[in-house]
Enzyme design. Structure first.
Site, PDB file in Angstrom:
ATOM      1  CB  CYS A 173      -0.945  -0.001   1.187  1.00  0.00           C
ATOM      2  SG  CYS A 173      -2.244  -1.228   1.073  1.00  0.00           S
ATOM      3  NE  ARG A 221      19.314  -0.811   0.455  1.00  0.00           N
ATOM      4  CZ  ARG A 221      20.297   0.093   0.528  1.00  0.00           C
ATOM      5  NH1 ARG A 221      20.173   1.260  -0.094  1.00  0.00           N
ATOM      6  NH2 ARG A 221      21.389  -0.159   1.227  1.00  0.00           N
ATOM      7  CB  SER A 222      12.057  -0.645   5.492  1.00  0.00           C
ATOM      8  OG  SER A 222      10.948  -0.154   4.766  1.00  0.00           O
ATOM      9  CG  ASP A 282      20.101   1.328   4.041  1.00  0.00           C
ATOM     10  OD1 ASP A 282      21.275   1.490   3.639  1.00  0.00           O
ATOM     11  OD2 ASP A 282      19.641   0.207   4.328  1.00  0.00           O
TER      12      ASP A 282
END
Length: 339
Positions: free
Chosen positions: A156, A191-192, A214
């Protein structure tokens, strides 16, 4: 952008304004998908933590659902009962979609991933099941090749950022679908596995040159020189930092979940588009407005609109039970042709 007095001006675009257009599309598509069926779809949300941000997100989701013809049911459950309750929801024909608020097990992402895989593929409105993530990373856009009538679900928040970029006309509609970010350079600061990395992959798969940043460094996401590859490639940029990325970037997207972090405004190129998807403000508001042409300070309400869009897509992807209303099957197939 310049005003008559010669001073730079910045257009601040709110998530609410963007979400409003998306929600109109959602309601229209739902009507096409349902045909003569006027039943309200039901979204069930599981809350198994005490995160204030999750509670706020649930409140927004409930209001948006009810304002747009959807049922929303929040279920507060203990961690030890969550798997069993999700399984019951999977088997309940009255439930059309399921969302779980993470993290449930802080410091144990493997267990959270297990919970993600517990949600039925047919009800995963967040697009977090492995099948959906595999499709996203491999640039597979349909669930049923070669028929290509059922679009895959995308996570999402990354999809919300894509929809914002479309609204801002960063995507070039003249180019072929899948290549509409060709020529654009974008920096994503995060950059999760849930947000930043999927977003970088989506943007690169649409043709952009993406610098993913990150604390460990910078990676370059592209589809090769001239966007010739079918899916994104990743290259480590040794020794690089925001100092190299930001001055080249047409779009800067901040998603660092730390209150103290601020994107260095002096490195942002004049006329860039700046978007913040963190729950904290990654940009210094007054300063960024002196450099950016467009600034989007938050994306939360767009994320909820995308959640409902995904829910309608899941309904459209289902095999109709029994005899469908005349035209409903065709409407399901055509509902998301361009989306």
């Amino acid at each position: 952008m310049a005003s008559q007095g010669g001073h730079k001006t910045c257009k601040v675009v709110t998530a609410e304004a963007i979400a409003k257009n998306l929600l109109v599309e959602v309601k229209e598509t739902l009507a096409k998908v349902q045909g003569g069926n006027q039943a309200k779809p039901t979204l069930v949300a599981f809350l198994a933590n005490d995160d204030p941000a999750a509670v706020k997100y649930a409140e927004w989701s409930k209001k948006t659902c009810e304002d747009n013809g959807f049922n929303f049911e929040l279920r507060n459950v203990g961690k030890e009962l969550l798997e069993e309750e999700i399984t019951k929801s999977n088997e309940d024909d009255a439930v059309d979609g399921t969302i779980v608020y993470y993290p449930i097990f802080p410091g144990n992402p493997t267990h959270d991933k297990y919970v993600q895989e517990t949600v039925s593929l047919e009800k995963d409105v967040e697009g977090l099941r492995h099948k959906y993530l595999y499709n996203m990373y491999h640039n597979v856009r349909f669930m049923d090749p070669p028929e290509n009538k059922k679009k895959s679900i995308l996570p999402c928040t990354p999809l919300a950022v894509v929809k914002i970029l479309e609204y801002l006309q960063i995507y070039n509609p003249i180019l072929e679908a899948g290549n509409r970010l060709f020529g654009k350079t974008i920096t994503v600061i995060n950059r999760s596995e849930v947000n930043g990395r999927p977003l970088a992959a989506l943007l690169a798969n649409d043709g952009a040159t993406v610098y993913s940043v990150d604390v460990t460094g910078v990676q370059l996401f592209t589809r090769g020189q001239g966007i010739k590859q079918p899916r994104h490639q990743v290259e480590d940029k040794e020794g690089w930092s925001l100092q190299q990325c930001l001055p080249m970037s047409d779009v800067v997207i901040g998603g660092v979940p730390v209150e103290s972090f601020k994107v260095p405004t002096e490195l942002i190129r004049d006329g860039a588009v700046c978007i913040n998807f963190s729950s904290y403000r990654n940009f210094d508001g007054p300063a960024v407005k002196e450099k950016a042409a467009i600034y989007v300070p938050s994306v939360g309400k767009v994320t909820i609109a995308v959640l409902l869009r995904n829910l309608v897509r899941l309904i459209a992807n289902r095999e109709p039970k029994g005899a469908a209303e005349k035209g409903t099957v065709q409407a399901r197939e055509e509902a998301f042709v361009d989306g």
